[in-house]
Design an enzyme around this catalytic site. Structure first.
Site, PDB file in Angstrom:
ATOM      1  N   ASP A  14       1.131  -1.343  -0.033  1.00  0.00           N
ATOM      2  CA  ASP A  14       0.107  -0.200   0.434  1.00  0.00           C
ATOM      3  C   ASP A  14       0.749   1.442   0.242  1.00  0.00           C
ATOM      4  O   ASP A  14       1.908   1.438   0.897  1.00  0.00           O
ATOM      5  CB  ASP A  14      -0.919   0.225   1.067  1.00  0.00           C
ATOM      6  CG  ASP A  14      -1.813   1.359   1.285  1.00  0.00           C
ATOM      7  OD1 ASP A  14      -1.502   1.853   0.864  1.00  0.00           O
ATOM      8  OD2 ASP A  14      -2.598   1.182   1.958  1.00  0.00           O
ATOM      9  N   ILE A  15       0.729   2.072  -1.059  1.00  0.00           N
ATOM     10  CA  ILE A  15       1.494   3.114  -1.066  1.00  0.00           C
ATOM     11  C   ILE A  15       1.663   3.866  -0.112  1.00  0.00           C
ATOM     12  O   ILE A  15       2.753   4.702   0.257  1.00  0.00           O
ATOM     13  CB  ILE A  15       1.532   4.224  -2.377  1.00  0.00           C
ATOM     14  CG1 ILE A  15       3.127   4.539  -2.494  1.00  0.00           C
ATOM     15  CG2 ILE A  15       0.527   4.708  -2.271  1.00  0.00           C
ATOM     16  CD1 ILE A  15       3.080   5.084  -4.665  1.00  0.00           C
ATOM     17  N   GLY A  36     -10.012   4.726  -5.918  1.00  0.00           N
ATOM     18  CA  GLY A  36      -8.419   4.313  -5.934  1.00  0.00           C
ATOM     19  C   GLY A  36      -7.196   3.958  -4.995  1.00  0.00           C
ATOM     20  O   GLY A  36      -7.224   4.690  -4.288  1.00  0.00           O
ATOM     21  N   VAL A  37      -6.216   4.791  -5.835  1.00  0.00           N
ATOM     22  CA  VAL A  37      -5.110   5.069  -5.212  1.00  0.00           C
ATOM     23  C   VAL A  37      -5.309   6.687  -4.571  1.00  0.00           C
ATOM     24  O   VAL A  37      -4.495   6.475  -3.228  1.00  0.00           O
ATOM     25  CB  VAL A  37      -3.432   5.033  -6.349  1.00  0.00           C
ATOM     26  CG1 VAL A  37      -3.713   5.926  -7.183  1.00  0.00           C
ATOM     27  CG2 VAL A  37      -2.670   4.931  -4.631  1.00  0.00           C
ATOM     28  N   ASP A  38      -5.895   7.386  -4.966  1.00  0.00           N
ATOM     29  CA  ASP A  38      -6.562   8.650  -5.155  1.00  0.00           C
ATOM     30  C   ASP A  38      -7.091   8.510  -3.873  1.00  0.00           C
ATOM     31  O   ASP A  38      -6.510   9.230  -2.620  1.00  0.00           O
ATOM     32  CB  ASP A  38      -6.771   9.104  -6.076  1.00  0.00           C
ATOM     33  CG  ASP A  38      -6.990  10.575  -5.472  1.00  0.00           C
ATOM     34  OD1 ASP A  38      -6.833  11.217  -4.966  1.00  0.00           O
ATOM     35  OD2 ASP A  38      -8.355  10.862  -6.236  1.00  0.00           O
ATOM     36  N   VAL A 125      -8.843   2.440 -12.640  1.00  0.00           N
ATOM     37  CA  VAL A 125     -10.497   3.229 -13.357  1.00  0.00           C
ATOM     38  C   VAL A 125     -10.529   3.248 -15.092  1.00  0.00           C
ATOM     39  O   VAL A 125     -10.805   3.104 -15.669  1.00  0.00           O
ATOM     40  CB  VAL A 125     -10.370   4.216 -12.593  1.00  0.00           C
ATOM     41  CG1 VAL A 125     -11.659   5.092 -12.914  1.00  0.00           C
ATOM     42  CG2 VAL A 125     -11.445   3.651 -11.238  1.00  0.00           C
ATOM     43  N   TYR A 126      -8.492   3.802 -15.258  1.00  0.00           N
ATOM     44  CA  TYR A 126      -8.546   4.284 -16.803  1.00  0.00           C
ATOM     45  C   TYR A 126      -7.828   3.557 -17.047  1.00  0.00           C
ATOM     46  O   TYR A 126      -7.885   4.154 -19.159  1.00  0.00           O
ATOM     47  CB  TYR A 126      -6.850   5.444 -16.535  1.00  0.00           C
ATOM     48  CG  TYR A 126      -7.693   6.512 -15.805  1.00  0.00           C
ATOM     49  CD1 TYR A 126      -8.890   7.505 -15.116  1.00  0.00           C
ATOM     50  CD2 TYR A 126      -6.690   8.093 -15.980  1.00  0.00           C
ATOM     51  CE1 TYR A 126      -9.337   8.541 -15.384  1.00  0.00           C
ATOM     52  CE2 TYR A 126      -6.877   9.070 -15.092  1.00  0.00           C
ATOM     53  CZ  TYR A 126      -8.765   9.621 -14.865  1.00  0.00           C
ATOM     54  OH  TYR A 126      -8.903  10.069 -14.563  1.00  0.00           O
TER      55      TYR A 126
END
Ligand code: AR6
Length: 177
Positions: A14-15, A36-38, A125-126
């Site tokens: 996990d960043i 997501g990561v955001d 997502v992209y």
């Protein structure tokens, strides 16, 4: 192994938990905190991060902006916007995705960042296929890691073992190139 390769590593994590000077966020062009990561980065950094993003308000695809990390261990968050796979010609996808890595690393250098971690930009997502995205990421980082203002460590932080395998394969292919 040459110097650029010794600076590039792949981890599955996990960043938000990484102890690096800067983490990179896969943001949207309006800099409205998303999923997501955001979403994970915003949750870990606290509400000040979202406010700082929205104060900047815009980041065109392929470009990058920087904010503090607030409650994160990372001092900085670099926000960059990957292309949406279905909205561009394929050649433009690879160029714009490469720009995300190049512009994030240039911004990191301006801020004296020695250690930086990237998520797998654009591959959630992209919708960018990760097998090709990993190659673009590794190529851009490898070119930067050869330069004078290169960080000592560039981490590709993957969220699954399968994703990490793609980045390891891309690194191995680049090493053999
Ligand atoms: N740590 C590391 N990687 C993660 C984490 C985490 N905590 N969480 C997810 N990933 P995505 P995109 C991985 O969709 O495709 C947002 O809503 C995930 O498994 O986060 O660039 C933004 O606001 C995937 O491999 O980013 C934008 O609207 C990678 O991070 C949009 O999504 C990227 O997936 C950006 O989409």
């Amino acid at each position: 192994m040459g110097a650029p390769f010794s600076r590039l590593t792949v981890v599955r994590a996990d960043i938000t938990t990484l102890d690096v000077d800067a983490i990179v966020n896969a943001a949207n062009s309006k800099l409205i905190p998303g999923g997501g990561v955001d979403g994970a980065i915003n949750k870990a950094a606290g509400p000040e991060l979202g406010r700082a993003m929205m104060a900047i308000g815009r980041c065109p695809t392929g470009e990058a902006v920087i904010t503090p990390g607030f409650k994160l261990a990372a001092q900085h968050v670099i926000h960059t916007v990957a292309p949406v796979f279905s909205q561009h010609k394929e050649a433009d996808v690879w160029r714009l995705l490469g720009n995300c890595y190049r512009n994030s690393l240039a911004l990191a250098a301006e801020h004296g960042v020695a250690t930086i971690a990237f998520p797998s930009l654009g591959t959630g997502v992209y919708g960018i296929p990760i097998n090709r995205a990993a190659g673009v990421a590794v190529d851009a980082a490898f070119q930067h890691a050869d330069g004078r203002d290169a960080p000592s460590r560039i981490v590709f932080c993957c969220f699954s073992d399968g994703d990490a395998e793609h980045y390891r394969a891309a690194l191995a292919a680049r090493r053999g190139a």
